[in-house]
Design a protein around this motif. Structure first.
Motif, PDB file in Angstrom:
ATOM      1  N   ASN A  99      39.722  37.092  62.591  1.00 25.32           N
ATOM      2  CA  ASN A  99      40.477  38.199  61.989  1.00 25.32           C
ATOM      3  C   ASN A  99      40.088  38.407  60.529  1.00 25.32           C
ATOM      4  O   ASN A  99      39.589  37.499  59.856  1.00 25.32           O
ATOM      5  N   LYS A 100      40.355  39.619  60.061  1.00 22.87           N
ATOM      6  CA  LYS A 100      40.107  39.922  58.647  1.00 22.87           C
ATOM      7  C   LYS A 100      41.139  39.219  57.769  1.00 22.87           C
ATOM      8  O   LYS A 100      42.247  38.920  58.200  1.00 22.87           O
ATOM      9  N   LEU A 101      40.743  38.991  56.541  1.00 27.89           N
ATOM     10  CA  LEU A 101      41.608  38.321  55.573  1.00 27.89           C
ATOM     11  C   LEU A 101      41.871  39.265  54.402  1.00 27.89           C
ATOM     12  O   LEU A 101      40.952  39.897  53.886  1.00 27.89           O
ATOM     13  N   ASN A 102      43.127  39.360  54.011  1.00 24.85           N
ATOM     14  CA  ASN A 102      43.493  40.191  52.869  1.00 24.85           C
ATOM     15  C   ASN A 102      43.558  39.335  51.606  1.00 24.85           C
ATOM     16  O   ASN A 102      44.259  38.328  51.563  1.00 24.85           O
ATOM     17  N   PHE A 103      42.830  39.736  50.591  1.00 28.59           N
ATOM     18  CA  PHE A 103      42.679  38.950  49.369  1.00 28.59           C
ATOM     19  C   PHE A 103      43.273  39.743  48.197  1.00 28.59           C
ATOM     20  O   PHE A 103      42.691  40.708  47.725  1.00 28.59           O
ATOM     21  N   TYR A 104      44.465  39.334  47.735  1.00 23.15           N
ATOM     22  CA  TYR A 104      45.172  40.021  46.653  1.00 23.15           C
ATOM     23  C   TYR A 104      44.900  39.327  45.316  1.00 23.15           C
ATOM     24  O   TYR A 104      45.134  38.116  45.186  1.00 23.15           O
ATOM     25  N   ILE A 105      44.403  40.065  44.351  1.00 25.24           N
ATOM     26  CA  ILE A 105      44.210  39.528  42.994  1.00 25.24           C
ATOM     27  C   ILE A 105      45.105  40.330  42.057  1.00 25.24           C
ATOM     28  O   ILE A 105      44.814  41.484  41.722  1.00 25.24           O
ATOM     29  N   ASP A 106      46.204  39.720  41.641  1.00 22.17           N
ATOM     30  CA  ASP A 106      47.187  40.374  40.764  1.00 22.17           C
ATOM     31  C   ASP A 106      46.799  40.149  39.300  1.00 22.17           C
ATOM     32  O   ASP A 106      46.303  39.089  38.940  1.00 22.17           O
ATOM     33  N   GLU A 107      47.053  41.163  38.471  1.00 21.06           N
ATOM     34  CA  GLU A 107      46.650  41.168  37.057  1.00 21.06           C
ATOM     35  C   GLU A 107      45.150  40.931  36.921  1.00 21.06           C
ATOM     36  O   GLU A 107      44.673  40.145  36.082  1.00 21.06           O
ATOM     37  N   PHE A 108      44.398  41.636  37.724  1.00 22.21           N
ATOM     38  CA  PHE A 108      42.931  41.568  37.727  1.00 22.21           C
ATOM     39  C   PHE A 108      42.331  41.778  36.330  1.00 22.21           C
ATOM     40  O   PHE A 108      41.329  41.128  35.974  1.00 22.21           O
ATOM     41  N   PRO A 109      42.877  42.675  35.488  1.00 22.15           N
ATOM     42  CA  PRO A 109      42.305  42.860  34.149  1.00 22.15           C
ATOM     43  C   PRO A 109      42.232  41.582  33.316  1.00 22.15           C
ATOM     44  O   PRO A 109      41.350  41.456  32.464  1.00 22.15           O
ATOM     45  N   TYR A 110      43.145  40.628  33.530  1.00 26.03           N
ATOM     46  CA  TYR A 110      43.084  39.373  32.795  1.00 26.03           C
ATOM     47  C   TYR A 110      41.793  38.612  33.113  1.00 26.03           C
ATOM     48  O   TYR A 110      41.185  37.980  32.237  1.00 26.03           O
ATOM     49  N   LEU A 111      41.360  38.650  34.382  1.00 28.17           N
ATOM     50  CA  LEU A 111      40.107  38.001  34.757  1.00 28.17           C
ATOM     51  C   LEU A 111      38.922  38.682  34.088  1.00 28.17           C
ATOM     52  O   LEU A 111      37.985  38.029  33.628  1.00 28.17           O
ATOM     53  N   VAL A 112      38.983  40.011  34.031  1.00 27.31           N
ATOM     54  CA  VAL A 112      37.873  40.780  33.456  1.00 27.31           C
ATOM     55  C   VAL A 112      37.769  40.571  31.950  1.00 27.31           C
ATOM     56  O   VAL A 112      36.676  40.617  31.378  1.00 27.31           O
ATOM     57  N   LYS A 113      38.903  40.332  31.293  1.00 27.45           N
ATOM     58  CA  LYS A 113      38.872  40.082  29.850  1.00 27.45           C
ATOM     59  C   LYS A 113      37.989  38.894  29.503  1.00 27.45           C
ATOM     60  O   LYS A 113      37.244  38.910  28.525  1.00 27.45           O
ATOM     61  N   THR A 114      38.096  37.826  30.298  1.00 28.03           N
ATOM     62  CA  THR A 114      37.299  36.622  30.020  1.00 28.03           C
ATOM     63  C   THR A 114      35.974  36.623  30.775  1.00 28.03           C
ATOM     64  O   THR A 114      35.073  35.851  30.438  1.00 28.03           O
ATOM     65  N   SER A 115      35.859  37.496  31.793  1.00 34.16           N
ATOM     66  CA  SER A 115      34.612  37.581  32.579  1.00 34.16           C
ATOM     67  C   SER A 115      34.259  39.049  32.811  1.00 34.16           C
ATOM     68  O   SER A 115      34.486  39.586  33.908  1.00 34.16           O
ATOM     69  N   PRO A 116      33.684  39.712  31.821  1.00 32.54           N
ATOM     70  CA  PRO A 116      33.371  41.146  31.951  1.00 32.54           C
ATOM     71  C   PRO A 116      32.415  41.461  33.102  1.00 32.54           C
ATOM     72  O   PRO A 116      32.359  42.600  33.559  1.00 32.54           O
ATOM     73  N   GLU A 117      31.680  40.440  33.558  1.00 32.34           N
ATOM     74  CA  GLU A 117      30.727  40.661  34.643  1.00 32.34           C
ATOM     75  C   GLU A 117      31.395  40.745  36.009  1.00 32.34           C
ATOM     76  O   GLU A 117      30.771  41.135  37.009  1.00 32.34           O
TER      77      GLU A 117
END
Length: 452
Positions: A99-117
Motif C-alpha cells: 500500500n501507499k504511505l502518506n508522509f506528513y511534514i509539518d512546519e516544512f519551512p523550518y527544515l528549509v531554513k537550515t537546508s535550502p537544498e
C-alpha cells in the motif's frame, strides 16, 4: 478542541490521497487556524507524521528518521549524512510495500531554513520515482516561505503539487456553533477573536467575554498578550514597520496620505509593506462601490483580521498601564467604545454574507461600501451591491444599537441615496441591517437572519 467544519478541506485531501499515482499536497495558512487539527482528521495509523522545528539539519534528520521508524522498524538505525540519502532509502524500502504511505511534514519551512537544498532534493525524488508509493504532504505556517518553496515559478517544486490548500480563518457561524451563543453574541465574540479556532478554544475557558478579554489579552501574562510578535516572526523581517502600520490604521488613519504623514514617509515607500500585510490577510484595501480597482484613487485601508484589529486598537495604546497591572482600569476605559467596534465588524459580516447570496428574492454580486469625498456630496453608504442580472441595486444602512428608529433611518437612507447618480432608472432595494428590531419588515435584517 472539538473539530468544526473543514468538511470541504477533508474531502479534497482524502480524494487526492486516493489517486493511483503518488501525490504532493501543499497545505499552508496563518498560525492558529487549525492546519494540524485538520491533518489529525485525515491521518491514518500507518502514516508518517513529523513536526519540524528550528534545530540544525543533522538533528532534524535524526528526529525524522525516528518518526519513520514508528512505521518502518529499523529505519533510524542508519546514519543519514544528507537529505538525499534519507529520501533515497525511504523510497527503496517502500518499494516492497503493498500500500501507499502518506508522509506528513509539518512546519516544512523550518527544515528549509537550515537546508535550502531540501525542495530540490524532494523535487528530484518526485520526478525520478514516478511509480513511488509515497504521498508527500508538506504543511507550513509561514505563508511567505510556503509560496517561495512550492508556489513560485522559480521554486523546484513549482508545478508538482496535486493539491494546494490554503487554510483560511473560519466564518462567524462556526464560532456561534462552537461557543453555543446566539447570533448577536456571536458578532461581539467575533469582533474580538475573529475566525481563528485556537482563540475560540482559549475563549471558551472563561465565563464571559469581558473576563476573556481581561485574562487573555489585557493582562501582561495573558496567552495572547504578545500574539502578533509570534504571528509575524516567520513572515515579516522588520516587525516594527508592520507594528507601526497596524497601529496607525487601527487608530483611524485609513487613507494612504494620512498613514504616510503619520509615519513621516513618502507614500511610495509604503507600497511593499502594505501589499505584504494584505497578502498575509491582516489588512484589506477598500474602494467605493462602482469604482475600478485598477484606476481609482479612492482607496481606504482597514484591518481585516479581527483579533489584530482589537489588539492594535485597544491593547497597544494602553500597554504602559497593562504592564503596571491596571487591567481593570484599561477595560473600563475601552468598555464604552466596544459597541462601535461591534458595529464595524457587523458591517463587514453583512457585506460578506450579502455577497453572492440571495436576499429579497434577488441574487447579489460583491457587496461593498460607497463614499464620496467631502468636496462632492460627502455621503457614505454602508453597503451597496448590484444584482447578478444587473437590474437591481441594494442600498443598506448598518446599525448596532439596542434601539433603532427604523422608520427614521430608512428615510435618511433613501434621502442619502438620491445623491448617487448611477442608481437612476434602476430597481433600488433599501434595507436596514440592525442589531435587533421589534418592527416586522422584510427589509430589516438582524443577525438572526444572516448568522445561522
Amino acid at each position: 478542541m472539538a473539530f468544526i467544519n473543514r468538511e470541504k478541506e477533508i474531502k479534497l485531501i482524502k480524494e487526492t490521497l486516493k489517486r493511483k499515482k503518488s501525490v504532493l499536497i501543499v497545505i499552508y495558512g496563518r498560525r492558529r487556524c487549525g492546519k494540524s487539527t485538520l491533518i489529525q482528521n485525515v491521518f491514518r495509523g500507518n502514516d508518517i507524521y513529523f513536526l519540524a522545528d528550528e534545530s540544525e539539519s543533522t538533528l532534524q534528520r535524526k528526529l525524522l528518521s525516528e518518526s519513520i521508524s514508528r512505521v518502518i522498524p529499523g529505519f533510524s538505525d542508519v546514519n543519514y549524512p544528507d537529505w538525499n540519502s534519507l529520501f533515497s532509502n525511504l523510497n527503496n524500502v517502500i518499494r516492497g510495500y503493498n500500500n501507499k504511505l502518506n508522509f506528513y511534514i509539518d512546519e516544512f519551512p523550518y527544515l528549509v531554513k537550515t537546508s535550502p537544498e531540501l525542495p530540490s532534493v524532494l523535487q528530484r525524488h518526485i520526478d525520478l520515482n514516478k511509480d513511488s508509493k509515497i504521498n508527500y504532504i508538506i504543511i507550513g505556517s509561514s505563508q511567505q516561505m510556503m509560496h517561495s518553496i512550492a508556489l513560485e515559478r522559480t521554486s523546484p517544486l513549482y508545478g508538482r503539487s496535486d493539491l494546494i490548500l490554503k487554510v483560511e480563518p473560519m466564518e462567524i457561524e462556526y464560532l456561534k456553533e462552537f461557543l453555543k451563543c446566539d447570533s448577536v453574541k456571536s458578532v461581539e465574540e467575533y469582533s474580538v477573536f475573529g475566525g481563528v479556532p485556537r482563540y475560540w478554544e482559549l475563549r471558551k475557558d472563561y465565563g464571559t467575554l469581558e473576563e476573556a478579554i481581561k485574562k487573555l489579552i489585557l493582562d501582561k501574562n495573558g496567552i495572547l498578550y504578545n500574539e502578533p510578535a509570534s504571528l509575524f516572526r516567520d513572515e515579516i523581517r522588520t516587525h516594527y514597520q508592520a507594528h507601526t502600520l497596524l497601529s496607525i490604521i487601527a487608530q483611524g488613519s485609513s487613507r494612504l496620505s494620512e498613514i504616510a504623514s503619520r509615519m513621516n514617509k513618502d507614500a511610495t515607500q509604503l507600497s511593499n509593506p502594505l501589499n505584504l500585510l494584505m497578502e498575509l490577510g491582516y489588512i484589506k484595501r477598500e474602494i467605493p462601490f462602482g469604482e475600478n480597482i485598477k484606476s481609482t484613487k479612492k482607496t481606504l485601508y482597514r484591518i481585516e483580521d479581527n483579533f489584530i484589529n482589537f489588539y492594535y486598537k485597544y491593547l497597544v495604546p494602553n500597554k504602559s498601564e497593562i504592564e503596571l497591572g491596571l487591567t481593570d482600569i484599561v477595560f473600563e476605559k475601552i468598555k464604552n467604545s466596544l459597541p462601535v467596534l461591534y458595529s464595524g465588524i457587523w458591517e463587514n459580516v453583512v457585506r460578506k454574507k450579502v455577497s453572492g447570496s440571495e436576499l429579497f428574492g434577488i441574487k447579489w454580486s460583491l457587496a461593498s461600501r460607497y463614499w464620496e469625498s467631502s468636496k462632492n456630496s460627502g455621503i457614505e453608504i454602508d453597503i451597496m451591491a448590484e444584482s447578478v442580472d444587473k437590474k437591481s441595486i441594494l442600498i443598506g444602512e448598518v446599525k448596532w444599537k439596542d434601539k433603532t428608529d427604523s422608520e427614521s433611518e430608512m428615510e435618511k437612507l433613501k434621502e442619502k441615496a438620491q445623491k448617487i447618480p448611477f442608481i437612476r432608472n434602476r430597481n433600488v432595494i433599501y434595507s436596514l441591517f440592525l442589531k435587533q428590531s421589534i418592527a416586522k419588515n422584510k427589509f430589516i435584517i438582524t443577525p438572526e437572519d444572516l448568522i445561522y
